[in-house]
Write a protein that holds these residues in place. Sequence first.
Motif, PDB file in Angstrom:
ATOM      1  N   LEU A 203       0.839  -1.194   0.000  1.00  0.00           N
ATOM      2  CA  LEU A 203       0.000   0.000   0.000  1.00  0.00           C
ATOM      3  C   LEU A 203       0.877   1.249   0.000  1.00  0.00           C
ATOM      4  N   ALA A 204       0.689   2.071  -1.002  1.00  0.00           N
ATOM      5  CA  ALA A 204       1.550   3.240  -1.201  1.00  0.00           C
ATOM      6  C   ALA A 204       1.513   4.175   0.007  1.00  0.00           C
ATOM      7  N   GLY A 205       2.727   4.528   0.498  1.00  0.00           N
ATOM      8  CA  GLY A 205       2.852   5.476   1.592  1.00  0.00           C
ATOM      9  C   GLY A 205       2.430   4.955   2.942  1.00  0.00           C
ATOM     10  N   LEU A 206       2.047   3.688   3.012  1.00  0.00           N
ATOM     11  CA  LEU A 206       1.560   3.129   4.269  1.00  0.00           C
ATOM     12  C   LEU A 206       2.479   2.042   4.824  1.00  0.00           C
ATOM     13  N   ASN A 207       2.860   1.096   3.955  1.00  0.00           N
ATOM     14  CA  ASN A 207       3.686  -0.022   4.441  1.00  0.00           C
ATOM     15  C   ASN A 207       4.754  -0.424   3.438  1.00  0.00           C
ATOM     16  N   ASP A 208       5.073   0.460   2.490  1.00  0.00           N
ATOM     17  CA  ASP A 208       5.947   0.052   1.379  1.00  0.00           C
ATOM     18  C   ASP A 208       7.323   0.705   1.381  1.00  0.00           C
ATOM     19  N   SER A 209       7.705   1.354   2.476  1.00  0.00           N
ATOM     20  CA  SER A 209       9.023   1.991   2.530  1.00  0.00           C
ATOM     21  C   SER A 209      10.104   0.971   2.841  1.00  0.00           C
ATOM     22  N   LEU A 210      11.346   1.312   2.600  1.00  0.00           N
ATOM     23  CA  LEU A 210      12.448   0.421   2.958  1.00  0.00           C
ATOM     24  C   LEU A 210      12.565   0.278   4.477  1.00  0.00           C
ATOM     25  N   ALA A 211      12.115   1.297   5.220  1.00  0.00           N
ATOM     26  CA  ALA A 211      12.087   1.186   6.680  1.00  0.00           C
ATOM     27  C   ALA A 211      11.067   0.121   7.097  1.00  0.00           C
ATOM     28  N   ALA A 212       9.935   0.078   6.399  1.00  0.00           N
ATOM     29  CA  ALA A 212       8.926  -0.954   6.670  1.00  0.00           C
ATOM     30  C   ALA A 212       9.471  -2.333   6.307  1.00  0.00           C
ATOM     31  N   ALA A 213      10.253  -2.381   5.234  1.00  0.00           N
ATOM     32  CA  ALA A 213      10.886  -3.652   4.846  1.00  0.00           C
ATOM     33  C   ALA A 213      11.848  -4.125   5.920  1.00  0.00           C
ATOM     34  N   ALA A 214      12.601  -3.195   6.495  1.00  0.00           N
ATOM     35  CA  ALA A 214      13.540  -3.549   7.559  1.00  0.00           C
ATOM     36  C   ALA A 214      12.800  -4.055   8.797  1.00  0.00           C
ATOM     37  N   GLU A 215      11.653  -3.431   9.119  1.00  0.00           N
ATOM     38  CA  GLU A 215      10.824  -3.907  10.239  1.00  0.00           C
ATOM     39  C   GLU A 215      10.350  -5.332   9.982  1.00  0.00           C
ATOM     40  N   LEU A 216       9.959  -5.594   8.755  1.00  0.00           N
ATOM     41  CA  LEU A 216       9.467  -6.926   8.399  1.00  0.00           C
ATOM     42  C   LEU A 216      10.579  -7.968   8.515  1.00  0.00           C
ATOM     43  N   VAL A 217      11.766  -7.621   8.039  1.00  0.00           N
ATOM     44  CA  VAL A 217      12.912  -8.528   8.136  1.00  0.00           C
ATOM     45  C   VAL A 217      13.194  -8.872   9.595  1.00  0.00           C
ATOM     46  N   ALA A 218      13.194  -7.856  10.450  1.00  0.00           N
ATOM     47  CA  ALA A 218      13.474  -8.081  11.871  1.00  0.00           C
ATOM     48  C   ALA A 218      12.394  -8.955  12.508  1.00  0.00           C
ATOM     49  N   TRP A 219      11.121  -8.703  12.158  1.00  0.00           N
ATOM     50  CA  TRP A 219      10.012  -9.442  12.773  1.00  0.00           C
ATOM     51  C   TRP A 219      10.013 -10.914  12.358  1.00  0.00           C
ATOM     52  N   LEU A 220      10.430 -11.187  11.122  1.00  0.00           N
ATOM     53  CA  LEU A 220      10.434 -12.549  10.601  1.00  0.00           C
ATOM     54  C   LEU A 220      11.741 -13.296  10.875  1.00  0.00           C
ATOM     55  N   SER A 221      12.682 -12.650  11.496  1.00  0.00           N
ATOM     56  CA  SER A 221      13.986 -13.265  11.741  1.00  0.00           C
ATOM     57  C   SER A 221      13.844 -14.583  12.502  1.00  0.00           C
ATOM     58  N   GLY A 222      14.466 -15.623  11.967  1.00  0.00           N
ATOM     59  CA  GLY A 222      14.469 -16.920  12.624  1.00  0.00           C
ATOM     60  C   GLY A 222      13.245 -17.775  12.351  1.00  0.00           C
ATOM     61  N   LEU A 223      12.293 -17.276  11.580  1.00  0.00           N
ATOM     62  CA  LEU A 223      11.079 -18.026  11.268  1.00  0.00           C
ATOM     63  C   LEU A 223      11.174 -18.682   9.894  1.00  0.00           C
ATOM     64  N   ARG A 224      10.524 -19.819   9.737  1.00  0.00           N
ATOM     65  CA  ARG A 224      10.498 -20.537   8.456  1.00  0.00           C
ATOM     66  C   ARG A 224       9.260 -20.069   7.685  1.00  0.00           C
ATOM     67  N   VAL A 225       9.479 -19.077   6.832  1.00  0.00           N
ATOM     68  CA  VAL A 225       8.367 -18.421   6.144  1.00  0.00           C
ATOM     69  C   VAL A 225       8.734 -18.148   4.684  1.00  0.00           C
ATOM     70  N   HIS A 226       7.705 -17.836   3.906  1.00  0.00           N
ATOM     71  CA  HIS A 226       7.869 -17.363   2.525  1.00  0.00           C
ATOM     72  C   HIS A 226       6.956 -16.156   2.373  1.00  0.00           C
ATOM     73  N   VAL A 227       7.517 -15.026   1.998  1.00  0.00           N
ATOM     74  CA  VAL A 227       6.759 -13.784   1.899  1.00  0.00           C
ATOM     75  C   VAL A 227       6.205 -13.619   0.488  1.00  0.00           C
ATOM     76  N   ASN A 228       4.922 -13.301   0.418  1.00  0.00           N
ATOM     77  CA  ASN A 228       4.269 -12.951  -0.842  1.00  0.00           C
ATOM     78  C   ASN A 228       3.977 -11.456  -0.833  1.00  0.00           C
ATOM     79  N   LEU A 229       4.553 -10.722  -1.748  1.00  0.00           N
ATOM     80  CA  LEU A 229       4.235  -9.301  -1.892  1.00  0.00           C
ATOM     81  C   LEU A 229       3.117  -9.177  -2.923  1.00  0.00           C
TER      82      LEU A 229
END
Length: 359
Positions: A262-288
């Motif tokens: 979603l433009a301007g809501l969750n698509d920034s590189l800072a949001a991407a970094a938050e997602l990376v940190a939150w998913l760290s150590g989990l066995r997942v596959h991300v669908n954008l």
Amino acid sequence: MHVCDLQALDQLRRELRFDPQALRRFRNALLKHGRSDAEALGEIPAEVRETFASRVDLHALELHSRNDSQQDGATKLLFRTRAGMLIESVILRIATGRTTLCVSSQVGCAAACDFCATGKMGIAQNLSPPEILDQVVQSRQILAAEGRQLRNLVFMGMGEPFHNEENLYATIEALTASELFHQPPSRILASTVGLPDAMIRCARRFPNLNLALSLHSANQETRQQIIPLAKRYPLDELRRALMELNRIQPDSTEVMVEYLMLAGLNDSLAAAAELVAWLSGLRVHVNLIPFNPIDDAPHLHGSDRSTREAFGAHLKAAGLKCTIRYSLGADVAAACGQLVRKENRKHAIAIKTANLSEA
């Protein structure tokens, strides 16, 4: 009796005194191979066929309309329930040759996510197992007539599957039963907005079933903005649930994490970094996932392609498995969804008016 009621069907067969192999061939023809009703019933001996057909309920839904995309291989099916409500199923004919059916588990949805047309309906009624299964039966018949086979089933249609938990489980039991649909659980996916305890219960009952979490943000405040249920099920609870899923399920199974861009809501590189940190150590596959605009959310806009690709590149560079999805059936999705909402609201008002008149 319903066509998937094995005990009742066998009792009828004994009453009518015909070969159990004929009943098996009938079930296989209809449920596994998608042959037409007439062809499937042709497996029943002629002398009892009419009686058998009059007592067995082949379909719980009526096909109301069919909308075929002119852009790709998607078909949106509108079914009417016996209560008069409309639901949607979507056939996706993927370019690789694989065919997927997106199934509804409810009429409407109580989750009320900001980005979802179904959640704007103001109606949430559970579908019964026969109603859910008939979406599969009729879609398989459509595909068989094209010389195609249905490969994957995803509970990503109307409704939150875990708000209809027991009917969902009964449906999965029927889908995976060798005597009925014989669909491998590894080719079934249930998508949830995030009910932690239900996700764990499902994984314990069906460890080989695929699960998807509609996450859409790894920031609690942002997630609450677009998903009201996030207030009740915060991110720390969801992360603990994913850890438990990873423990329960086979090492080869990854939890699908759906992330609507979603433009301007969750698509920034800072949001991407938050997602990376939150998913760290989990066995997942991300669908954008790209956002398909809906009339009721004019304030939401989809991220452009370059933004989605930059976001995905950031996740991949951090070591996450990530797929950037592209929409199918965009030219039939919006109008069809609006039709369901208007028709269901009109029907619900008519029922309410009738009840008041009777009172």
